[in-house]
Design an enzyme around this catalytic site. Structure first.
Site, PDB file in Angstrom:
ATOM      1  CB  SER A 157      -0.924  -0.071   1.225  1.00 47.04           C
ATOM      2  OG  SER A 157      -1.912   0.910   1.179  1.00 47.04           O
ATOM      3  NE  ARG A 227      -8.380   1.359  11.072  1.00 51.65           N
ATOM      4  CZ  ARG A 227      -7.295   0.955  10.449  1.00 51.65           C
ATOM      5  NH1 ARG A 227      -6.742   1.717   9.520  1.00 51.65           N
ATOM      6  NH2 ARG A 227      -6.753  -0.207  10.704  1.00 51.65           N
ATOM      7  CG  ASP A 322      -6.320  -4.088  -3.101  1.00 51.85           C
ATOM      8  OD1 ASP A 322      -7.143  -3.191  -2.836  1.00 51.85           O
ATOM      9  OD2 ASP A 322      -5.092  -3.957  -2.914  1.00 51.85           O
ATOM     10  CG  HIS A 355      -5.603  -2.299   0.391  1.00 46.70           C
ATOM     11  ND1 HIS A 355      -4.735  -2.315  -0.680  1.00 46.70           N
ATOM     12  CD2 HIS A 355      -5.077  -1.416   1.284  1.00 46.70           C
ATOM     13  CE1 HIS A 355      -3.733  -1.474  -0.442  1.00 46.70           C
ATOM     14  NE2 HIS A 355      -3.920  -0.923   0.741  1.00 46.70           N
ATOM     15  CG  ASP A 356      -7.075  -5.472   5.672  1.00 48.66           C
ATOM     16  OD1 ASP A 356      -6.387  -4.443   5.542  1.00 48.66           O
ATOM     17  OD2 ASP A 356      -7.908  -5.626   6.584  1.00 48.66           O
TER      18      ASP A 356
END
Lengths: 382, 382
Positions: A157, A227, A322, A355-356
């Site tokens: 990232s 968040r 992602d 994305h994680d």
């Protein structure tokens, strides 16, 4: 079948180190930091030939604490899955350095630090910082601890963006740049999500135009919202579906107003936890830095030209699910490298975790990353 | 090549109508609305055989004002592209009805209305409402204005959910159900985005636990944030990229903090505009209603069983770039209809405009929808 890098061990207990730079540092913006400190961790041993150093760059919410445990830790560093003896970034072979970047809130100089000119916290007066500034301060630290050249600079990232900037700004100081779940610049959609997150922080009455610390307040609700939004974009629709589906935590969906789905409760919890460990001004600064990252800007907006002066080998990894930094965004980098005539290996990993994925074990991901590092290790002296 | 439905004309100036239901109405929750009013518009002429009525159902931010112009309008109704003489829903052939749903904020009874029991605005005391409640109140209005059976019930997004519920709850009162950019229920990701939007409203100090109207305040910042987030999810990454890219409105990206990208300014503007025309309690109520929509719940969570008692024909349309209600979500409906042995036509339209595609002209979309309505028109008496 599991990757042979699935069962590595921990680097054990680690103690952060600190390096102070007493001289003024001129940022890309032209602003001057009168002095600054960097907090960092290292894992493994530096060879006498100093050719086995790996710089791990952290993303938005990460820190210098990438692996192992601090004495008071409940859970290990953010990339503990990948870093350790027998893991893809094998600390039996590599000397791994991870630095908390300036502008952050985990010990390096940032908005919550004291401004030596005023004796007060910088707060919103902390100057704008860029990926270039991060990379240059990391290079200063590397120089300080005796690393002239990194065997690899690696990150996922925003961490991958730093690895890319290293390859561009210090071509003779990086042997391999490893970009995981990365992009050459944010898309309008990415910027839009960051904008909303920032707006949520700005809207919190406790934000006090960034002066919350001086006034004994904290915009925890705004940071929590920011968040929560970030978190949703790091996951995939599919992964959220498998994990939560439409499971109900409480209430009756026929009674609408009082129902709470599991996914809502989870998100709230994640946002709450984050708001207790992160600084709002840092969040604003780092999302802005993300928006503005665009190394091709200096090169006539031509990514091929941008990358053509690099000298390292590249490994570019992306993940099918992602959607924040989709495989197409990695393809842009790979295509530009190919057209620039630079050596690049790339892999798109089939993973459901959005994305994680870059933080999580999956067999092919660890195999690709681990084998790449093993080949690098064979090129290093011992 | 353009669709022949691209160049229809406007229904002209329209005047909303109002229907009052004086008797108490029992909602699905068991709560009672002591009385309620529905605001609606109609376009075109009802045939003497009363067989050419089409019910258009609005989505989250829509209203009864689907087509034409009010005397003070700057822009026409929300689905003016599709409704009018020579347009896909051809008002030379059909009598179109569009109803503002209860719980909304465009004239039908909702949280901003006066509670006859207290003489005060309902505010947060307005009872929970479901898609089933909407459909049942629409059926009451249809009865009132002399429509026993709709030639079609049609809607996009949440509007499509109403069309589906009509087919389930009133099988003999719908000839065609037309579901555009729809889903049989929200995914965990959809719910998560709604949760964040609601949290932003709740976090606004002007929200006053929903009692803002009584206290002369309004949570416009929270509602703006909610809409900004919704808006991003209605667009595609690609469409935002084409429209805004990384274009900068002001500032210098090397000076981070002061830069503003065009996409940020656009989103802010959209959010601001929305917060001036929508009610926060309605937004909370309707997003919750969306979360809870799940008609299969009554049928053992089996969508095939749910749809097997329907009697209408279905048209299901989705759009390639719609990631909020992706084509896969429409496929679930189509597959269930096929397995239930119900007649269904379906089309996935190639469009770059994300979820918003259902509101916008694209040649194949208008051709599919228009031709479908033309065939229906041939089945109606005249």
């Amino acid at each position: 079948m599991d990757s042979r890098f699935a069962n590595g061990s921990s680097v054990g207990t680690v103690v952060p180190q600190r390096w102070k730079f007493a001289a003024p540092f001129k940022l890309q913006s032209g602003d001057i930091l009168p002095s600054f400190e960097l907090v960092y961790e290292t894992y493994g041993e530096l060879h006498s030939g100093r050719d086995n150093a790996v710089l791990v760059c952290h993303a938005l919410s990460g820190s210098h604490h990438a692996a192992g445990l601090h004495a008071d830790d409940e859970s290990p560093g953010w990339w503990d899955s990948c870093i350790g003896p027998g893991k893809p970034i094998d600390t039996d072979k590599f000397f791994v350095v991870c630095v908390n970047n300036i502008g952050g809130c985990h010990g390096s100089t940032g908005p919550a630090s004291t401004n030596p000119r005023t004796g007060e916290p910088y707060g919103p007066e902390f100057p704008s910082v860029t990926v270039k500034d991060w990379v240059h301060t990391q290079a200063m630290l590397a120089h300080g601890i005796g690393i002239r050249r990194f065997a690899a600079v690696v990150g996922g990232s925003l961490g991958g963006m730093q690895a890319m900037q290293w390859a561009i700004d210090f071509p003779d100081r990086v042997e391999h740049a490893i970009l995981v779940a990365c992009a050459a610049k944010l898309s309008a959609q990415n910027i839009a999500f960051n904008k909303i997150a920032r707006s949520a922080i700005h809207a919190d009455p406790c934000f006090e135009q960034g002066q919350y610390k001086a006034r004994g307040r904290f915009p925890s609700v705004g940071l929590r919202l920011a968040r929560m939004l970030g978190h949703v974009t790091y996951l995939s629709d599919g992964a959220m579906g498998s994990k939560f589906g439409r499971e109900i935590k409480q209430g009756d969906p026929e009674q609408g107003a009082d129902v709470e789905f599991q996914v809502e409760s989870y998100l709230h919890y994640q946002g709450e936890r984050f708001s207790k460990r992160f600084d709002a001004n840092s969040y604003l600064l780092i999302t802005r830095l993300l928006d503005c990252f665009d190394p091709a800007r200096e090169f006539g907006d031509d990514l091929v030209v941008t990358l053509s002066e690099t000298l390292c080998r590249f490994l570019v990894i992306s993940f099918t699910s992602d959607w924040r930094f989709a495989p197409e965004r990695s393809d842009e980098i790979v295509d530009a490298l190919v057209r620039a005539g630079r050596p690049v290996t790339s892999a798109v990993i089939d993973s459901p975790h959005g994305h994680d994925s870059f933080l999580l074990y999956s067999p092919r991901y660890f195999e690709v990353l681990g084998e790449y590092f093993q080949r690098m290790a064979r090129d290093c002296s011992s």
